[in-house]
Design a protein around this motif. Structure first.
Motif, PDB file in Angstrom:
ATOM      1  N   GLY A 157      18.112  76.356  33.823  1.00 30.42           N
ATOM      2  CA  GLY A 157      18.874  76.610  32.617  1.00 30.42           C
ATOM      3  C   GLY A 157      19.407  78.033  32.602  1.00 30.42           C
ATOM      4  O   GLY A 157      18.783  78.948  33.154  1.00 30.42           O
ATOM      5  N   ASP A 158      20.558  78.206  31.982  1.00 35.93           N
ATOM      6  CA  ASP A 158      21.124  79.551  31.876  1.00 35.93           C
ATOM      7  C   ASP A 158      20.539  80.280  30.659  1.00 35.93           C
ATOM      8  O   ASP A 158      19.655  79.756  29.975  1.00 35.93           O
ATOM      9  N   LYS A 159      21.024  81.484  30.391  1.00 35.48           N
ATOM     10  CA  LYS A 159      20.490  82.290  29.279  1.00 35.48           C
ATOM     11  C   LYS A 159      20.616  81.569  27.945  1.00 35.48           C
ATOM     12  O   LYS A 159      19.719  81.632  27.109  1.00 35.48           O
ATOM     13  N   SER A 160      21.707  80.875  27.758  1.00 31.31           N
ATOM     14  CA  SER A 160      21.913  80.134  26.518  1.00 31.31           C
ATOM     15  C   SER A 160      20.894  78.999  26.380  1.00 31.31           C
ATOM     16  O   SER A 160      20.347  78.770  25.295  1.00 31.31           O
ATOM     17  N   ASP A 161      20.630  78.296  27.478  1.00 24.74           N
ATOM     18  CA  ASP A 161      19.638  77.219  27.463  1.00 24.74           C
ATOM     19  C   ASP A 161      18.252  77.767  27.140  1.00 24.74           C
ATOM     20  O   ASP A 161      17.511  77.176  26.346  1.00 24.74           O
ATOM     21  N   VAL A 162      17.896  78.880  27.761  1.00 23.89           N
ATOM     22  CA  VAL A 162      16.592  79.494  27.533  1.00 23.89           C
ATOM     23  C   VAL A 162      16.457  79.933  26.074  1.00 23.89           C
ATOM     24  O   VAL A 162      15.424  79.679  25.428  1.00 23.89           O
ATOM     25  N   LYS A 163      17.483  80.550  25.552  1.00 22.05           N
ATOM     26  CA  LYS A 163      17.457  80.999  24.156  1.00 22.05           C
ATOM     27  C   LYS A 163      17.279  79.814  23.212  1.00 22.05           C
ATOM     28  O   LYS A 163      16.473  79.852  22.277  1.00 22.05           O
ATOM     29  N   GLN A 164      18.019  78.731  23.467  1.00 21.20           N
ATOM     30  CA  GLN A 164      17.922  77.561  22.595  1.00 21.20           C
ATOM     31  C   GLN A 164      16.582  76.851  22.755  1.00 21.20           C
ATOM     32  O   GLN A 164      16.011  76.372  21.780  1.00 21.20           O
ATOM     33  N   LEU A 165      16.060  76.783  23.973  1.00 24.71           N
ATOM     34  CA  LEU A 165      14.750  76.173  24.172  1.00 24.71           C
ATOM     35  C   LEU A 165      13.678  76.950  23.412  1.00 24.71           C
ATOM     36  O   LEU A 165      12.777  76.352  22.818  1.00 24.71           O
ATOM     37  N   ASN A 166      13.791  78.259  23.386  1.00 21.76           N
ATOM     38  CA  ASN A 166      12.854  79.065  22.584  1.00 21.76           C
ATOM     39  C   ASN A 166      12.930  78.687  21.110  1.00 21.76           C
ATOM     40  O   ASN A 166      11.903  78.544  20.447  1.00 21.76           O
ATOM     41  N   LYS A 167      14.140  78.514  20.593  1.00 23.92           N
ATOM     42  CA  LYS A 167      14.314  78.109  19.193  1.00 23.92           C
ATOM     43  C   LYS A 167      13.695  76.728  18.942  1.00 23.92           C
ATOM     44  O   LYS A 167      13.058  76.500  17.915  1.00 23.92           O
ATOM     45  N   VAL A 168      13.916  75.820  19.876  1.00 26.21           N
ATOM     46  CA  VAL A 168      13.360  74.471  19.764  1.00 26.21           C
ATOM     47  C   VAL A 168      11.832  74.531  19.713  1.00 26.21           C
ATOM     48  O   VAL A 168      11.197  73.916  18.848  1.00 26.21           O
ATOM     49  N   LEU A 169      11.245  75.279  20.619  1.00 27.45           N
ATOM     50  CA  LEU A 169       9.779  75.381  20.672  1.00 27.45           C
ATOM     51  C   LEU A 169       9.216  76.027  19.408  1.00 27.45           C
ATOM     52  O   LEU A 169       8.181  75.589  18.892  1.00 27.45           O
ATOM     53  N   GLU A 170       9.885  77.050  18.915  1.00 26.40           N
ATOM     54  CA  GLU A 170       9.437  77.692  17.673  1.00 26.40           C
ATOM     55  C   GLU A 170       9.491  76.713  16.503  1.00 26.40           C
ATOM     56  O   GLU A 170       8.593  76.688  15.662  1.00 26.40           O
ATOM     57  N   ALA A 171      10.532  75.905  16.450  1.00 27.15           N
ATOM     58  CA  ALA A 171      10.654  74.917  15.376  1.00 27.15           C
ATOM     59  C   ALA A 171       9.560  73.854  15.482  1.00 27.15           C
ATOM     60  O   ALA A 171       8.936  73.487  14.479  1.00 27.15           O
ATOM     61  N   ILE A 172       9.318  73.351  16.691  1.00 20.86           N
ATOM     62  CA  ILE A 172       8.256  72.358  16.864  1.00 20.86           C
ATOM     63  C   ILE A 172       6.911  72.964  16.490  1.00 20.86           C
ATOM     64  O   ILE A 172       6.099  72.325  15.817  1.00 20.86           O
ATOM     65  N   LEU A 173       6.677  74.191  16.894  1.00 22.83           N
ATOM     66  CA  LEU A 173       5.414  74.866  16.584  1.00 22.83           C
ATOM     67  C   LEU A 173       5.230  75.023  15.080  1.00 22.83           C
ATOM     68  O   LEU A 173       4.177  74.693  14.526  1.00 22.83           O
ATOM     69  N   TRP A 174       6.264  75.500  14.389  1.00 23.80           N
ATOM     70  CA  TRP A 174       6.151  75.712  12.941  1.00 23.80           C
ATOM     71  C   TRP A 174       5.907  74.388  12.217  1.00 23.80           C
ATOM     72  O   TRP A 174       4.971  74.245  11.439  1.00 23.80           O
TER      73      TRP A 174
END
Length: 186
Positions: A157-174
């Protein structure tokens, strides 16, 4: 908190597994949750044709019960699903339909790709997840230019994919933590 990444494609030549491997490796580096990769190709769930509807919770088949036990271990889910003809994959639909209560009151997000970034398939998948009492999240990763992101057979994944995956994981975690507490009162 335990997140299950579910690879929702089994066809020959699929890219979902390599995308799932990338998501797993990225997620496993985090310290605030555990993560598990579940490949539907390893489960070989026959088409659902049991006499009792899963909503009853009375699973008549040993494989169905094993699937229920596995999914019950998750506090949240990340589905990897390409778009097939404006929809999500049949194998993922079948896996969802196999059981009922184990999915309930848990968050789900998505990594997808294909026509329109996989958005049309995920729109349909969200509707099914609501019926299963899941909480489909707004945050998802729609991979663009998928074919250009493979190097030596591996997805990167590129930088954009990594950034969005971080957002996804944070949302699932919360949501996973909030819903885990709420499930205690059910």
């Amino acid at each position: 908190m335990h997140i299950q990444i579910i690879v929702g494609s089994i066809r020959e030549g699929r890219k979902a597994k390599t995308v799932g491997d990338w998501a797993y490796q990225f997620s496993a580096k985090r310290e605030n949750f555990s993560v598990e990769l579940i490949d539907l190709k390893d489960w070989d769930l026959p088409m659902f044709d049991f006499s009792k509807p899963p909503i009853m919770g009375d699973y008549e088949n040993p494989l169905q019960q094993q699937w229920a036990d596995k999914i019950a271990q998750g506090d949240g889910y990340l589905f990897i699903s390409p778009e097939y003809n404006h929809g999500y994959t049949p194998v993922l639909k079948n896996a969802l339909d196999y059981i009922y209560g184990e999915w309930g009151h848990k968050p789900a997000s998505f990594i997808t790709y294909g026509g329109a970034g996989g958005a049309r398939g995920i729109e349909q998948l969200r509707l099914v997840l609501i019926e299963l009492n899941m909480v489909p999240l707004r945050e998802s990763l729609h991979i663009s230019n998928l074919w250009n992101k493979f190097k030596n057979g591996f997805f990167e994944g590129d930088k954009s994919d990594v950034k969005q995956l971080n957002k996804v994981l944070e949302a699932i975690l919360w949501w996973g933590n909030a819903l885990k507490e709420a499930r205690k009162t059910l």
